[in-house]
Motif scaffolding. Structure first.
Motif, PDB file in Angstrom:
ATOM      1  N   ARG A  82       0.837  -1.213   0.000  1.00 25.15           N
ATOM      2  CA  ARG A  82       0.000   0.000   0.000  1.00 25.15           C
ATOM      3  C   ARG A  82       0.868   1.258   0.000  1.00 25.15           C
ATOM      4  NH1 ARG A  82      -3.868  -3.124  -0.061  1.00 25.15           N
ATOM      5  NH2 ARG A  82      -4.619  -1.842  -1.751  1.00 25.15           N
ATOM      6  N   ARG A  83       1.983   1.221   0.698  1.00 23.99           N
ATOM      7  CA  ARG A  83       2.885   2.385   0.758  1.00 23.99           C
ATOM      8  C   ARG A  83       3.445   2.683  -0.632  1.00 23.99           C
ATOM      9  NH1 ARG A  83       5.814   4.480   5.192  1.00 23.99           N
ATOM     10  NH2 ARG A  83       7.880   5.375   4.763  1.00 23.99           N
ATOM     11  N   ASP A 103       0.610   4.023  -2.908  1.00 24.50           N
ATOM     12  CA  ASP A 103       0.263   5.408  -2.591  1.00 24.50           C
ATOM     13  C   ASP A 103       1.309   6.379  -3.134  1.00 24.50           C
ATOM     14  OD1 ASP A 103      -1.995   4.531  -1.284  1.00 24.50           O
ATOM     15  OD2 ASP A 103      -1.154   4.709   0.729  1.00 24.50           O
ATOM     16  N   ARG A 104       2.563   6.038  -2.963  1.00 18.83           N
ATOM     17  CA  ARG A 104       3.620   6.953  -3.426  1.00 18.83           C
ATOM     18  C   ARG A 104       3.653   7.042  -4.946  1.00 18.83           C
ATOM     19  NH1 ARG A 104       8.846   6.429   0.560  1.00 18.83           N
ATOM     20  NH2 ARG A 104       7.752   6.999   2.479  1.00 18.83           N
ATOM     21  N   GLN A 143      11.284   0.248   5.040  1.00 22.30           N
ATOM     22  CA  GLN A 143      10.053   0.838   4.520  1.00 22.30           C
ATOM     23  C   GLN A 143       8.820   0.142   5.096  1.00 22.30           C
ATOM     24  OE1 GLN A 143       9.565   3.467   2.550  1.00 22.30           O
ATOM     25  NE2 GLN A 143      11.711   3.967   2.157  1.00 22.30           N
ATOM     26  N   ALA A 156       5.935   1.712   7.538  1.00 14.16           N
ATOM     27  CA  ALA A 156       4.508   1.584   7.232  1.00 14.16           C
ATOM     28  C   ALA A 156       3.759   0.964   8.412  1.00 14.16           C
ATOM     29  CB  ALA A 156       4.325   0.739   5.970  1.00 14.16           C
TER      30      ALA A 156
END
Length: 621
Positions: free
Chosen positions: A346-347, A350-351, A507, A511
């Motif tokens: 998801r991270r 989104d980015r 990362q 998150a």
């Protein structure tokens, strides 16, 4: 004064954690796909040959397409494409392959490069023709910028002649056969105008009708592939003509009405990367597919472990196999990993979505690199989780009808698709290696180390591990003889790749921290915090020697790590059934895998036997 009601108070722990896994708008983003896989066309059909399963995948593709409000809108939406892969992947890997190619690589590329021609896409949107994508060649995979299929501009006919010059230039790609219906491909070919090579572009080329390849196109099925029965083929072209509009042109390159080539990009590699820009969304989709498959296998393994009873310590005692630490321990660690995979996916999504519409620059390049790093890390972790879950389910998980064997093979394809993991991690390693190293104050040890139960301290340790490996890589490169670029890279690549792995872990840990902070105080936050610490401590434990040597851990903390991990495993294991509820897998899907149900022992029995007849009769009374 009107009282306000906290909506989270009415949500169960599983529902709150579902929001962590799938984002804030589950119904809008995921509801359609979850409902789709619950329907009758997606029920598992036993005793089908590979060719019949392939035909079923195309039948399901058409059913899927009918359910869409707008196929073009789905193809243009990275979030919708990721959700498609996340839910369809565990149910039908073959369908996932052909759907991902059609909607993302084919339709998505047409939509991205439609500025010059305004093509009529109706036959592709309505699936009168299925789209496919031909980039990789027998002799060119991760170095696809060097493909040798040619597209020579013919001034007299104002079009291009596609040709395969030798056997190594044959396209080595899936689903180009007539199976499933007529096909049209986007073909990556080297654009030649008046003898000048302008680099690799995409060309829209009809490949087959309902029964056979079109004139000049040769398609030959490859031997059966491990996993889903997709029609992988060799595809070659013998002087195939397409009109000038077949070139997917744009600012990166076009051939005008005067037959002259122009481009805003002077670099051949940048032209090629612009042409195949949909690969980035493809990598996001591969991560989503791996996340979905890992969740499904973990859910089956936890359920099976709860209703597979074995002898206990007493003569007559029977206990579920999951009661044993040797069984629930790996599943608890897998749960922490699966949540980490989901959060990193998801991270990255989104980015990328935040940067996708911006001009090329540092922010966009960083987002694209995170997508690549996440794809490699997530799909490798998915393989480990799926294999572990298969083993926890014993011999029954080796039967095809229990779903796991197909996902074991499927994740191997995901690891290779859209760029081999090792290749894309090596590229990320090189980029990060040559970035400015951290300053001394950035990597100085904490004056007062935090405890192993402090998530902020554990997050700091993730940063230290990443810094240690890249510092080691830079030192090895510096020590290697100058004048030998390959030798210098070989010296540095091992620790640099470990640095990329550490970057992915960091990362995911960040998150996790953000997700925990976003939950209200209560059971859901406590459960997620336990998973966060287990995820972090396992990584710290693996790297404890380096952290101890660098002064970031004390000897007492290293000695305390095993007990801290064991306590967290016990806490997480006690909540495994609730945690798999947060995966939101439909019961219709789980029912397709016999070992996911408590009555699995009857799945293989002869329904005509007296004991089965008696069981049915008793149930009817």
């Amino acid at each position: 004064m009107t009282a306000t009601i906290d909506s989270t108070a009415t949500q169960s722990t599983a529902e709150l954690l579902q929001g962590v896994l799938f984002g804030g708008d589950f119904r809008q983003e995921h509801g359609h796909w979850r409902r789709l896989i619950s329907t009758e066309p997606f029920r598992r059909q036993a005793d089908r040959t590979p060719d019949e399963r392939l035909c079923l995948a195309y039948e399901r593709l058409r059913f899927l397409n009918i359910t869409l409000d707008c196929a073009a809108r789905t193809a243009a939406d990275p979030r919708a494409l990721a959700a498609l892969h996340e839910w369809i992947g565990p149910v039908d890997p073959a369908l996932t392959t052909v759907a991902g190619i059609h909607y993302n690589l084919f339709l998505g590329s047409l939509l991205d490069h439609d500025g010059d021609s305004r093509r009529d896409l109706s036959e592709f949107l309505q699936l009168r023709r299925i789209g496919t994508f031909l980039c990789t060649e027998v002799a060119h995979g991760n170095d696809a910028v060097a493909v040798e299929t040619t597209a020579t501009y013919d001034r007299a006919r104002d079009g291009f002649v596609l040709h395969t010059p030798h056997c190594g230039a044959q396209k080595f790609m899936p689903n180009t056969s007539p199976a499933g219906g007529p096909k049209t491909g986007l073909v990556a070919a080297r654009l030649l105008v008046d003898g000048a090579d302008h680099g690799v572009f995409l060309f829209l080329v009809p490949l087959t009708d309902e029964a056979r390849p079109l004139p000049g196109v040769r398609v030959r099925r490859l031997p059966p592939r491990l996993g889903s029965p997709v029609d992988h083929c060799l595809t070659a072209f013998d002087q195939v003509f397409v009109p000038r509009e077949a070139l997917l042109g744009g600012e990166h390159g076009r051939v005008g009405e005067d037959g002259e080539f122009s481009s805003a990009l002077s670099n051949h590699r940048r032209r090629f990367l612009t042409s195949i820009g949909r690969v980035t969304v493809g990598r996001i989709s591969m991560s989503a597919c791996a996340v979905g498959a890992a969740r499904a296998t973990l859910a089956v393994a936890v359920r099976y472990g709860g209703h597979r009873y074995i002898s206990g310590t007493g003569a007559t005692q029977r206990v579920p196999v999951i009661a044993h630490r040797s069984h629930h321990g790996p599943l608890a660690e897998a749960m922490a990993t699966v949540f980490g995979m989901s959060l990193l996916h998801r991270r990255a999504l989104d980015r990328w979505e935040a940067q996708a519409g911006t001009a090329p620059g540092a922010g966009r390049f960083d987002a694209e690199r995170l997508v690549a790093v996440a794809k490699g890390w997530i799909t490798w972790r998915a393989r480990a989780v799926i294999v572990e879950c298969r083993e926890r389910c014993g011999a029954q998980a080796l039967l095809e009808n229990n779903g796991m064997t197909e996902l074991i093979a499927g994740v191997e394809g995901v690891i290779t698709a859209e760029g081999d993991n090792l290749a894309i991690h090596a590229k990320a390693a090189a980029e990060m290696l040559f970035a400015a190293p951290p300053s001394a104050e950035d990597i100085a040890p904490d004056a007062v180390p935090g405890g192993l139960s402090d998530p902020r301290y554990l997050g700091r340790l993730h940063t230290y591990v990443e810094d240690i490996w890249f510092a080691r890589a830079r030192a090895r490169m510096s020590d290697a003889p100058h004048g030998d670029p390959m030798g210098r890279w070989n010296a540095a690549s091992g620790p640099a790749l470990r640095g990329v792995e550490a970057h992915a872990h960091r990362q995911a840990a960040e998150a996790y921290a953000a997700a925990v902070a976003g939950l209200p105080e209560g059971r859901a936050r406590a459960r997620l915090a336990e998973l966060e610490r287990l995820f972090a401590l396992r990584w710290v434990d693996r790297n404890s020697g380096d952290l101890l040597a660098a002064g970031h851990l004390t000897a007492a903390q290293v000695n305390a790590l095993p007990d801290a991990v064991e306590r967290l495993i016990a806490e997480v294991a006690g909540h495994l059934p609730m945690l798999i509820e947060s995966f939101a897998l439909p019961e219709e899907v789980l029912a397709d895998w016999p070992i996911a149900g408590a009555g699995y022992v009857h799945a293989y029995d002869d329904p005509e036997t007296a004991r089965q007849t008696a069981t049915v009769a008793a149930g009817e009374q």
